[in-house]
Design an enzyme around this catalytic site. Sequence first.
Site, PDB file in Angstrom:
ATOM      1  N   LEU A 104       0.877  -1.165   0.000  1.00  0.00           N
ATOM      2  CA  LEU A 104       0.000   0.000   0.000  1.00  0.00           C
ATOM      3  C   LEU A 104       0.916   1.216   0.000  1.00  0.00           C
ATOM      4  O   LEU A 104       1.884   1.260   0.764  1.00  0.00           O
ATOM      5  CB  LEU A 104      -0.900   0.021   1.238  1.00  0.00           C
ATOM      6  N   ASP A 105       0.623   2.190  -0.859  1.00  0.00           N
ATOM      7  CA  ASP A 105       1.434   3.399  -0.902  1.00  0.00           C
ATOM      8  C   ASP A 105       1.523   4.037   0.478  1.00  0.00           C
ATOM      9  O   ASP A 105       0.673   3.811   1.332  1.00  0.00           O
ATOM     10  CB  ASP A 105       0.831   4.424  -1.879  1.00  0.00           C
ATOM     11  N   MET A 106       2.530   4.885   0.658  1.00  0.00           N
ATOM     12  CA  MET A 106       2.740   5.516   1.963  1.00  0.00           C
ATOM     13  C   MET A 106       1.471   6.216   2.453  1.00  0.00           C
ATOM     14  O   MET A 106       1.133   6.153   3.637  1.00  0.00           O
ATOM     15  CB  MET A 106       3.895   6.502   1.889  1.00  0.00           C
ATOM     16  N   ASN A 107       0.750   6.867   1.556  1.00  0.00           N
ATOM     17  CA  ASN A 107      -0.432   7.624   1.966  1.00  0.00           C
ATOM     18  C   ASN A 107      -1.735   6.851   1.799  1.00  0.00           C
ATOM     19  O   ASN A 107      -2.822   7.428   1.936  1.00  0.00           O
ATOM     20  CB  ASN A 107      -0.494   8.943   1.200  1.00  0.00           C
ATOM     21  N   THR A 108      -1.629   5.560   1.483  1.00  0.00           N
ATOM     22  CA  THR A 108      -2.814   4.706   1.400  1.00  0.00           C
ATOM     23  C   THR A 108      -2.953   3.947   2.713  1.00  0.00           C
ATOM     24  O   THR A 108      -1.972   3.524   3.312  1.00  0.00           O
ATOM     25  CB  THR A 108      -2.690   3.720   0.226  1.00  0.00           C
TER      26      THR A 108
END
Length: 246
Positions: A104-108
């Site tokens: 999951l992306d850092m901001n997800t």
Amino acid sequence: MAAQRIAKALARAGVGSRRDIERMIAEGRIAIDGEVLTSPALNITNLANVTVDGEPVAGIAPAKLYRFHKPAGFLTAARDPAGRPTIMDILPPSLPRVVPVGRLDMNTEGLLLLTTDGELKRALELPSSGVPRVYRVRAFGEVTQKALEALADGISIEGVHYGHILADIERKTGHNLWLIVTIREGKNREVRRVLEHVGLQVNRLIRVAYGPIGLDDLPPRMADEIPDSDVALLKAMLKATKPEQR
């Protein structure tokens, strides 16, 4: 066990992905009978005398799968050369050695699966696995339901093709809207890129389900073990994928 490459055997034992293990071998961290390995080109039939960083490796046990509620602001990685926080900084200490399924992306935020079996990790991560991933998305902009329905036919963006995507408007609040998006390939930043292509700016992205496994009310930073019955359902989804789809 049947003879297999050491990277595969260690992945099944939950040491890491095959790529992780090949890197560990290159770093001189894996040994057999005290002799440091210099190449992954080795078949083994057991893990009895294998050590990682000087510690014995446990045998291959049945795959365990865990849910983890990843908050925004953390990388899905074991470590980061730039010193940014990773999920390893916040995983509950009660967990065994696990590897994340995909990223999951850092901001997800939201549901991240963790497993003790590197082979299961690899099978689930393949875009051809076809296991649905469901996201709730908050985005800024204007889009019609018809434009979103067209994504079901797939779309190509800058040379990358994204397959069947289901997207529905859940509700609107001014120029912000909430969507439910289901993908089956899980390509890098797929949801963000596809929605940006149709004119939306994603400002919150939450994964709420992976196959039969839901995030439900699991609190942020918490993890729990997924029942064997749900693990079996997930494996059945993989087996049901037709050869031509792979």
